[in-house]
Write a protein that holds these residues in place. Structure first.
Motif, PDB file in Angstrom:
ATOM      1  N   SER A 114       0.829  -1.205   0.000  1.00 39.66           N
ATOM      2  CA  SER A 114       0.000   0.000   0.000  1.00 39.66           C
ATOM      3  C   SER A 114       0.865   1.257   0.000  1.00 39.66           C
ATOM      4  O   SER A 114       0.570   2.230  -0.707  1.00 39.66           O
ATOM      5  N   ILE A 115       1.943   1.229   0.778  1.00 35.89           N
ATOM      6  CA  ILE A 115       2.868   2.365   0.803  1.00 35.89           C
ATOM      7  C   ILE A 115       3.550   2.517  -0.548  1.00 35.89           C
ATOM      8  O   ILE A 115       3.713   3.624  -1.072  1.00 35.89           O
ATOM      9  N   GLU A 116       3.942   1.372  -1.139  1.00 38.24           N
ATOM     10  CA  GLU A 116       4.527   1.416  -2.481  1.00 38.24           C
ATOM     11  C   GLU A 116       3.544   2.057  -3.466  1.00 38.24           C
ATOM     12  O   GLU A 116       3.922   2.908  -4.283  1.00 38.24           O
ATOM     13  N   ASP A 117       2.284   1.608  -3.409  1.00 43.15           N
ATOM     14  CA  ASP A 117       1.258   2.171  -4.292  1.00 43.15           C
ATOM     15  C   ASP A 117       1.194   3.684  -4.153  1.00 43.15           C
ATOM     16  O   ASP A 117       1.134   4.424  -5.146  1.00 43.15           O
ATOM     17  N   SER A 123       4.216   9.938  -7.478  1.00 45.18           N
ATOM     18  CA  SER A 123       5.181  10.242  -8.533  1.00 45.18           C
ATOM     19  C   SER A 123       4.490  10.433  -9.882  1.00 45.18           C
ATOM     20  O   SER A 123       4.740  11.405 -10.599  1.00 45.18           O
ATOM     21  N   GLU A 124       3.602   9.517 -10.233  1.00 47.77           N
ATOM     22  CA  GLU A 124       2.935   9.572 -11.537  1.00 47.77           C
ATOM     23  C   GLU A 124       1.959  10.752 -11.619  1.00 47.77           C
ATOM     24  O   GLU A 124       1.906  11.454 -12.639  1.00 47.77           O
ATOM     25  N   ALA A 149      -1.915   8.741 -16.389  1.00 50.36           N
ATOM     26  CA  ALA A 149      -1.092   8.486 -15.206  1.00 50.36           C
ATOM     27  C   ALA A 149      -1.670   7.336 -14.391  1.00 50.36           C
ATOM     28  O   ALA A 149      -0.933   6.470 -13.894  1.00 50.36           O
ATOM     29  N   ILE A 150      -2.996   7.305 -14.243  1.00 42.83           N
ATOM     30  CA  ILE A 150      -3.638   6.214 -13.514  1.00 42.83           C
ATOM     31  C   ILE A 150      -3.358   4.878 -14.196  1.00 42.83           C
ATOM     32  O   ILE A 150      -3.067   3.867 -13.544  1.00 42.83           O
ATOM     33  N   ALA A 151      -3.424   4.860 -15.525  1.00 39.90           N
ATOM     34  CA  ALA A 151      -3.140   3.634 -16.270  1.00 39.90           C
ATOM     35  C   ALA A 151      -1.694   3.189 -16.054  1.00 39.90           C
ATOM     36  O   ALA A 151      -1.417   1.990 -15.894  1.00 39.90           O
ATOM     37  N   ARG A 152      -0.766   4.138 -16.024  1.00 36.40           N
ATOM     38  CA  ARG A 152       0.645   3.786 -15.827  1.00 36.40           C
ATOM     39  C   ARG A 152       0.890   3.201 -14.439  1.00 36.40           C
ATOM     40  O   ARG A 152       1.729   2.315 -14.272  1.00 36.40           O
ATOM     41  N   ILE A 153       0.174   3.708 -13.445  1.00 35.92           N
ATOM     42  CA  ILE A 153       0.329   3.175 -12.084  1.00 35.92           C
ATOM     43  C   ILE A 153       0.004   1.687 -12.082  1.00 35.92           C
ATOM     44  O   ILE A 153       0.737   0.865 -11.531  1.00 35.92           O
ATOM     45  N   GLY A 154      -1.114   1.329 -12.715  1.00 34.69           N
ATOM     46  CA  GLY A 154      -1.485  -0.076 -12.798  1.00 34.69           C
ATOM     47  C   GLY A 154      -0.482  -0.893 -13.581  1.00 34.69           C
ATOM     48  O   GLY A 154      -0.114  -2.010 -13.189  1.00 34.69           O
ATOM     49  N   GLU A 155      -0.010  -0.328 -14.691  1.00 33.55           N
ATOM     50  CA  GLU A 155       0.958  -1.043 -15.527  1.00 33.55           C
ATOM     51  C   GLU A 155       2.258  -1.304 -14.772  1.00 33.55           C
ATOM     52  O   GLU A 155       2.880  -2.361 -14.924  1.00 33.55           O
ATOM     53  N   ARG A 156       2.677  -0.350 -13.960  1.00 40.23           N
ATOM     54  CA  ARG A 156       3.956  -0.487 -13.270  1.00 40.23           C
ATOM     55  C   ARG A 156       3.875  -1.373 -12.022  1.00 40.23           C
ATOM     56  O   ARG A 156       4.870  -1.987 -11.633  1.00 40.23           O
TER      57      ARG A 156
END
Length: 226
Positions: A114-117, A123-124, A149-156
């Protein structure tokens, strides 16, 4: 049902080296654990196979005995395991932590991921806002930048948390006795080797390295004026 060694327990001075033993059973969606399910009698019924005593394995008998003997002092909490999903269908709602990837707590990685998320999302999203400002985007353009940016969070992050979820599930299912054994001592010794020996057939140390060292690598955020 799972069992794991706790080498640094606050109860060690009183009872020696501790074990964390847990079991799960289904409850109605959105409901609390019924009070009647927390009794020794209920534990005995819930952890007895439908086929009866003849179908009860030595592992099952061990867990049932521990749970029924200690029914009055058990810790209860809700458990949920869901598919990894960082956004809704619109792509405009961001979900983090348990909202995105609730999983078995056997390795204590729920809060960590969760902290990583949150760090990755910061950042994104900040990066998207800065890009939008630099490009002088209007409101609609900025919404599109944030959706990306939301899509990139999921991708990463999706593959990483899915792997940690699977490892946590494996840790939560690994209670077992050696063939012919009536207790889990030999299995716990083997479990200790899995944690300490790289050559162990389970490959557990490599999985733990991925868990502990594969976190997102983020560039430092710097303040900007305006």
């Amino acid at each position: 049902v799972g069992i794991m060694r706790i080498p640094a327990s606050k109860f060690k001075a009183e009872v020696g080296e501790s074990l964390y033993i847990f079991g799960n059973f289904a409850i109605p969606s959105g409901k609390e654990v019924p009070a009647g399910a927390k009794t020794a009698e209920a534990m005995h019924c819930l952890f007895t196979p439908a086929a009866g005593e003849a179908a009860l394995t030595p592992e099952g008998a061990f867990v049932r005995e521990i749970l029924t003997t200690n029914a009055e002092s058990l810790h209860w909490s809700r458990f949920q395991d869901i598919p990894v999903q960082f956004s809704d269908e619109s792509g405009q709602v961001l979900m983090l932590g348990d909202a995105a990837h609730a999983f078995c707590p056997s390795l204590g990685q729920g809060a960590t991921t969760s902290i990583e998320d949150a760090c990755l999302a910061a950042s994104e999203l900040i990066g998207a806002l800065r890009q939008g400002k630099a490009a002088a985007l209007d409101k609609l353009g900025l919404v599109g930048e944030l959706r990306s940016a939301i899509a990139r969070i999921g991708e990463r992050q999706a593959e990483r948390v899915a792997t940690i979820r699977d490892i946590s599930t494996q840790a939560g299912e690994h209670i077992r006795f050696q063939i012919g054994a009536q207790d889990g001592r030999a299995a716990l010794d083997d479990d200790a080797r899995a944690w300490t020996e790289d050559a162990h057939s389970s490959g557990w140390r490599d999985k733990m390295r991925h868990t502990w060292l594969g976190y997102p690598k983020l560039a430092p955020l710097t303040q900007t004026e305006g």
